[in-house]
Design a protein around this motif. Structure first.
Motif, short mmCIF file in Angstrom:
data_model
loop_
_atom_site.label_atom_id
_atom_site.label_comp_id
_atom_site.label_asym_id
_atom_site.label_seq_id
_atom_site.Cartn_x
_atom_site.Cartn_y
_atom_site.Cartn_z
N ALA A 74 0.83 -1.21 0.00
CA ALA A 74 0.00 0.00 0.00
C ALA A 74 0.87 1.26 0.00
O ALA A 74 0.61 2.21 -0.75
N VAL A 75 1.90 1.26 0.84
CA VAL A 75 2.82 2.40 0.90
C VAL A 75 3.56 2.55 -0.43
O VAL A 75 3.76 3.67 -0.92
N GLU A 76 3.95 1.44 -1.02
CA GLU A 76 4.62 1.48 -2.32
C GLU A 76 3.76 2.20 -3.37
O GLU A 76 4.27 2.93 -4.22
N LYS A 77 2.44 2.00 -3.26
CA LYS A 77 1.51 2.60 -4.23
C LYS A 77 1.07 4.00 -3.81
O LYS A 77 0.22 4.61 -4.48
N GLY A 78 1.60 4.50 -2.71
CA GLY A 78 1.31 5.86 -2.30
C GLY A 78 0.13 6.04 -1.37
O GLY A 78 -0.33 7.17 -1.16
N ALA A 79 -0.36 4.96 -0.79
CA ALA A 79 -1.51 5.06 0.10
C ALA A 79 -1.18 5.87 1.35
O ALA A 79 -0.10 5.76 1.92
N LYS A 80 -2.13 6.68 1.78
CA LYS A 80 -1.99 7.46 3.01
C LYS A 80 -2.91 6.93 4.12
O LYS A 80 -2.72 7.28 5.29
N THR A 81 -3.89 6.11 3.73
CA THR A 81 -4.85 5.57 4.70
C THR A 81 -5.19 4.14 4.32
O THR A 81 -5.41 3.84 3.14
N ILE A 82 -5.22 3.27 5.31
CA ILE A 82 -5.72 1.91 5.10
C ILE A 82 -7.01 1.75 5.90
O ILE A 82 -7.25 2.46 6.87
N ILE A 83 -7.84 0.78 5.47
CA ILE A 83 -9.12 0.57 6.14
C ILE A 83 -9.42 -0.92 6.19
O ILE A 83 -9.01 -1.69 5.30
N CYS A 84 -10.11 -1.35 7.25
CA CYS A 84 -10.49 -2.76 7.36
C CYS A 84 -11.73 -2.89 8.22
O CYS A 84 -12.05 -2.03 9.04
N ALA A 85 -12.43 -4.01 8.03
CA ALA A 85 -13.46 -4.46 8.96
C ALA A 85 -12.82 -5.55 9.79
O ALA A 85 -11.93 -6.27 9.31
N SER A 86 -13.23 -5.67 11.03
CA SER A 86 -12.52 -6.61 11.88
C SER A 86 -13.35 -7.09 13.07
O SER A 86 -14.15 -6.35 13.63
N THR A 87 -13.14 -8.36 13.42
CA THR A 87 -13.65 -8.88 14.70
C THR A 87 -12.60 -8.70 15.78
O THR A 87 -12.80 -9.12 16.92
N GLY A 88 -11.44 -8.13 15.42
CA GLY A 88 -10.44 -7.82 16.43
C GLY A 88 -9.00 -7.93 16.00
O GLY A 88 -8.24 -6.97 16.08
N ASN A 89 -8.58 -9.10 15.54
CA ASN A 89 -7.16 -9.31 15.23
C ASN A 89 -6.69 -8.49 14.04
O ASN A 89 -5.58 -7.96 14.04
N THR A 90 -7.52 -8.40 13.02
CA THR A 90 -7.14 -7.60 11.85
C THR A 90 -6.96 -6.14 12.23
O THR A 90 -6.03 -5.46 11.78
N SER A 91 -7.87 -5.64 13.08
CA SER A 91 -7.78 -4.23 13.50
C SER A 91 -6.50 -3.96 14.26
O SER A 91 -5.83 -2.94 14.03
N ALA A 92 -6.13 -4.87 15.15
CA ALA A 92 -4.90 -4.69 15.93
C ALA A 92 -3.68 -4.68 15.02
O ALA A 92 -2.78 -3.84 15.15
#
Length: 357
Positions: A74-92
């Motif tokens: 994502a950083v390689e492609k210039g992303a400034k923000t990432i987003i996810c839905a999560s039950t917990g582990n993905t968010s952490a």
């Protein structure tokens, strides 16, 4: 050997170039533990049993394997923000790797359905945490739409870089055992992990690193078992919050892994999960989160039913424990006996220490 993180260790097997910035917390290289005590307890002495404890990753779950690559790309492609839905582990995990990368992270969680240990991680790493009045599937629908409409990068397992990173768990198992196991037992929630492991084993075999492929034995919680029932579950319910998912994103890929490997995707009850959860801690000193024990619960179920083949030479079984028990300490406290309270005297202490002597 000094720790490298999975991108540097397996660079030749991953979609990275010299232009890819490596965002790493030195994930991977998790222990593959022989489980002789567990084998004896559950009647698996005829097998060579191992536990791949992914709870020893930096944020305490297997998600770090996929997140290091997803965030790096994502950083390689210039992303400034990432987003996810999560039950917990993905968010952490997403929050931690975003912090390392110096970019923003937005997390959508199902209201009231996330373990506090995981929520605290996302908050401490500075993520914007948004509670959705719905379940995980509702949250995932929102983030998918957001990723299409806004300048944000989705880092759920729909992102192929997540699967690419997570497949390295299979590489590590083969590197340590010298061959793929005969069976791999594991939890199935959003189904990205079973998809990733199967991909990893196949790629390693294609490169001549192993000859055999394991039977992939995936287990959903009975109250959240859409793949087993063959239809989405509108309101999934299980104590195993990490796999409380009613419409897995990698459903078709998981079924392909099951079919191609001659394995299974089955279900286990919450009671079976909790029993396995306690047995793991009591026999092997391994404290995993409840969802992690679903694979072991499945192994116990299949042993009791006589559904596993035996040979003169011991077959190898690896159980994937996806997250650390401290992710969900509330479950542990609810499911065990409360501490004994005594007066501050030697007689009182003696009466407890030797009560059953």
């Amino acid at each position: 050997m000094p720790r490298q993180g999975i991108i540097e260790r397996y660079r030749a097997y991953l979609p990275v170039t010299e232009n890819t910035p490596v965002i790493s917390l030195m994930e991977g290289d998790t222990p593959l533990l022989p489980a002789k005590n567990l084998a004896k307890k559950i009647g698996a002495e005829a097998y060579e049993l191992y536990l791949k404890f992914e709870g020893m990753n930096p944020t305490g779950s297997f998600k770090d394997r996929g997140m290091t690559l997803a965030v790096s790309k994502a950083v390689e492609k210039g992303a400034k923000t990432i987003i996810c839905a999560s039950t917990g582990n993905t968010s952490a995990s997403a929050a931690a790797y975003a912090a390392q990368a110096g970019i923003r992270c937005a997390v959508l969680i199902p209201s009231g359905n996330i373990a506090l240990g995981k929520l605290s991680q996302a908050l401490m790493h500075g993520a914007t945490v948004i509670s959705v009045n719905g379940n995980f599937d509702d949250a995932l629908t929102l983030v998918k739409e957001a990723a299409e409409k806004f300048p944000v990068t989705l880092v759920n397992s729909l992102n192929p870089d997540r699967i690419e990173g997570q497949k390295t768990g299979a590489f590590e198992i083969v590197d340590e055992l010298g061959e793929a196991p005969d069976f791999q037992f594991m939890p199935v929630g959003n189904a990205g992990n079973i998809t990733a492991y199967w991909k990893g084993y196949k790629e390693y075999c294609d490169r001549g690193k192993c000859i055999n492929l394991p039977k992939m034995m995936g287990f959903q919680a009975a109250g959240a078992a859409p793949i087993v029932s063959g239809k989405p579950v509108e309101n999934p319910e299980t104590i195993a919050t990490a796999i409380r998912i009613g419409n897995p994103a990698s459903w078709k890929q998981a079924e392909a892994a099951k079919t191609e490997s001659a394995g299974v995707i089955d279900s286990v009850t919450d009671n079976e999960i909790l029993d396995a959860y306690k047995i793991l801690a009591a026999t092997e000193g391994v404290f995993c989160e409840p969802a992690s024990a679903a694979g072991v619960a499945g192994l116990i179920k299949y042993l009791k039913a006589g559904k596993l083949e035996k040979r003169i030479a011991k077959l190898r079984i690896v159980c994937i424990l996806t997250g650390h028990g401290l992710k969900d300490p509330e479950c542990a406290i609810r499911s065990i006996e409360k501490p004994v309270s005594i007066a501050p005297s030697m007689d009182a202490l003696k009466s407890v220490l030797f009560a059953s002597a």
